[in-house]
Write a protein that holds these residues in place. Structure first.
Motif, PDB file in Angstrom:
ATOM      1  N   ASP A  60      -5.894   5.644  -4.872  1.00  0.00           N
ATOM      2  CA  ASP A  60      -4.989   4.714  -5.699  1.00  0.00           C
ATOM      3  C   ASP A  60      -3.596   4.981  -5.465  1.00  0.00           C
ATOM      4  O   ASP A  60      -2.747   4.597  -6.428  1.00  0.00           O
ATOM      5  N   CYS A  61      -3.188   5.610  -4.377  1.00  0.00           N
ATOM      6  CA  CYS A  61      -2.149   5.694  -3.860  1.00  0.00           C
ATOM      7  C   CYS A  61      -1.397   4.294  -3.538  1.00  0.00           C
ATOM      8  O   CYS A  61      -1.959   3.602  -2.639  1.00  0.00           O
ATOM      9  N   PRO A  62      -0.244   3.716  -4.180  1.00  0.00           N
ATOM     10  CA  PRO A  62       0.308   2.630  -3.647  1.00  0.00           C
ATOM     11  C   PRO A  62       0.588   2.649  -2.173  1.00  0.00           C
ATOM     12  O   PRO A  62       1.118   3.484  -1.650  1.00  0.00           O
ATOM     13  N   ASP A  63       0.396   1.431  -1.495  1.00  0.00           N
ATOM     14  CA  ASP A  63       0.710   1.472  -0.108  1.00  0.00           C
ATOM     15  C   ASP A  63       2.263   0.829   0.212  1.00  0.00           C
ATOM     16  O   ASP A  63       2.472   0.492   1.340  1.00  0.00           O
ATOM     17  N   ALA A  64       2.839   0.875  -0.857  1.00  0.00           N
ATOM     18  CA  ALA A  64       4.422   0.166  -0.550  1.00  0.00           C
ATOM     19  C   ALA A  64       4.645  -1.156  -0.357  1.00  0.00           C
ATOM     20  O   ALA A  64       5.618  -1.572  -0.075  1.00  0.00           O
ATOM     21  N   GLY A  65       3.590  -1.830  -0.497  1.00  0.00           N
ATOM     22  CA  GLY A  65       3.564  -3.301  -0.184  1.00  0.00           C
ATOM     23  C   GLY A  65       4.101  -4.167  -1.276  1.00  0.00           C
ATOM     24  O   GLY A  65       4.466  -5.512  -1.238  1.00  0.00           O
TER      25      GLY A  65
ATOM     26  N   PRO B 234       5.417  -3.450  -5.802  1.00  0.00           N
ATOM     27  CA  PRO B 234       5.570  -2.493  -7.028  1.00  0.00           C
ATOM     28  C   PRO B 234       4.624  -2.079  -7.848  1.00  0.00           C
ATOM     29  O   PRO B 234       3.729  -2.922  -7.955  1.00  0.00           O
ATOM     30  N   THR B 235       4.436  -0.971  -8.066  1.00  0.00           N
ATOM     31  CA  THR B 235       3.317  -0.550  -8.946  1.00  0.00           C
ATOM     32  C   THR B 235       3.896   0.450  -9.943  1.00  0.00           C
ATOM     33  O   THR B 235       3.965   1.632 -10.170  1.00  0.00           O
ATOM     34  N   PRO B 236       4.156  -0.352 -11.206  1.00  0.00           N
ATOM     35  CA  PRO B 236       4.668   0.260 -12.292  1.00  0.00           C
ATOM     36  C   PRO B 236       3.745   1.360 -13.030  1.00  0.00           C
ATOM     37  O   PRO B 236       3.923   2.298 -13.705  1.00  0.00           O
ATOM     38  N   ARG B 237       2.278   0.680 -12.996  1.00  0.00           N
ATOM     39  CA  ARG B 237       1.192   1.723 -13.303  1.00  0.00           C
ATOM     40  C   ARG B 237       0.085   1.935 -12.413  1.00  0.00           C
ATOM     41  O   ARG B 237      -0.370   0.594 -12.173  1.00  0.00           O
ATOM     42  N   ARG B 238      -0.289   2.917 -12.255  1.00  0.00           N
ATOM     43  CA  ARG B 238      -1.256   2.901 -11.144  1.00  0.00           C
ATOM     44  C   ARG B 238      -2.948   2.767 -11.729  1.00  0.00           C
ATOM     45  O   ARG B 238      -2.898   3.153 -13.016  1.00  0.00           O
ATOM     46  N   THR B 239      -3.410   1.983 -10.945  1.00  0.00           N
ATOM     47  CA  THR B 239      -5.090   1.935 -11.549  1.00  0.00           C
ATOM     48  C   THR B 239      -5.919   3.219 -11.136  1.00  0.00           C
ATOM     49  O   THR B 239      -5.200   4.157 -10.454  1.00  0.00           O
ATOM     50  N   GLN B 240      -6.744   3.664 -12.056  1.00  0.00           N
ATOM     51  CA  GLN B 240      -7.512   4.729 -12.213  1.00  0.00           C
ATOM     52  C   GLN B 240      -9.041   4.304 -11.451  1.00  0.00           C
ATOM     53  O   GLN B 240      -9.802   4.333 -12.302  1.00  0.00           O
ATOM     54  N   SER B 241      -9.389   4.128 -10.205  1.00  0.00           N
ATOM     55  CA  SER B 241     -10.659   3.910  -9.809  1.00  0.00           C
ATOM     56  C   SER B 241     -11.363   5.157  -9.415  1.00  0.00           C
ATOM     57  O   SER B 241     -11.203   6.329  -9.379  1.00  0.00           O
TER      58      SER B 241
END
Length: 278
Positions: A181-186, A188-195
């Motif tokens: 669940d690392c954001p790909d910078a495409g 904004p990700t204020p809160r990450r998911t947890q898959s």
């Protein structure tokens, strides 16, 4: 232009500003607990979620400003609090009232971010490059074009820097650790998911990077420890910060004797104790 920017910065950080300190405190709280006091970290307005502990949010914000905006002091305050030091034990009566743990009656275990997992693997192998500042490093050999984004498959000292120094490519996940669940910078990700997906375990078992680090850790241990049991014990101490119990020692020693120490190291990298807090 420069004066306007200075004016904006001064306006945002003035002591009586109602939002800046609260937003910052909430983000730091979210980093330690997995969710903020305000569950919508980028929206404190009418469409946002009200804080679960408004008095605590205000108190921390005032403390943050009076502490000269010291992030280190705020980290120390949160991490030494009774709330952070709570047990993870589940109380049936508390679950009936607050199953989502929004009111923090326990410390909810959560998985490390992909960046921390990678840096942790490098740290236990004594390969983590702690150099600060300067240019970052690439996970890909090229940044687009006809060849696409072929991942780097040879890792030198520059590639062993902390993942905060990695170059991001929009819409392209990081190899191996992008599945965590690392954001790909495409966006904004204020809160990450947890898959939780099979690819996460497969990458931590079979990727070139993890195989190399497992072999590096095994070589490091074998250099200092002559016996199988001593090597198993050191592997547990390095990866999990504890010694194995009698049952774990027996099973792990058998694995090492039949398949080699690198296999045990990869298994420890995949263990919940390595991947989760606490």
């Amino acid at each position: 232009e420069q004066d306007r920017r200075v004016e904006l910065a001064s306006w945002l950080t003035r002591a009586e500003h109602p939002l800046t300190s609260r937003v910052m405190v909430n983000r730091i709280w979210q980093g330690h607990f997995g969710r903020g006091i305000v569950d919508t970290p980028s929206d404190f307005g009418l469409n946002g979620v009200p804080p679960t502990h408004p008095e605590l949010l205000d108190w921390l914000a005032v403390r943050f400003v009076h502490g000269e905006w010291s992030i280190k002091a705020l980290h120390r305050l949160i991490l030494t609090s009774d709330t952070y030091c709570q047990s993870t034990r589940v109380s049936p009566s508390a679950v009936e009232v607050d199953a989502d743990n929004r009111f923090l009656w326990r410390f909810a275990p959560r998985r490390l971010e992909g960046e921390a997992i990678r840096d942790g693997i490098l740290f236990v192998t004594e390969r983590l490059n702690l150099e600060t500042g300067g240019p970052g490093f690439d996970f890909f050999k090229t940044r687009g074009g006809l060849s696409g984004f072929p991942p780097v498959d040879e890792f030198g000292p520059q590639n062993m820097r902390r993942m905060i120094y990695s170059h991001k490519i929009r819409m392209e996940p990081v190899p191996v650790f992008g599945v965590f669940d690392c954001p790909d910078a495409g966006q904004p990700t204020p809160r990450r998911t947890q898959s939780t997906t099979p690819l996460q375990a497969l990458n931590l078992l079979n990727s070139t990077f993890v195989v190399e680090q497992s072999e590096a850790l095994a070589n490091l241990i074998q250099r200092d420890q002559p016996s199988t049991k001593a090597r198993v014990t050191m592997a547990f101490e390095r990866c999990l910060c504890r010694v194995p119990d009698a049952f774990e020692l027996k099973l792990a020693s058998k694995v090492v004797e039949e398949h080699g120490l690198p296999v045990l190291c990869r298994a420890l990298y995949n263990s919940n104790e390595f991947l989760f807090i606490p």
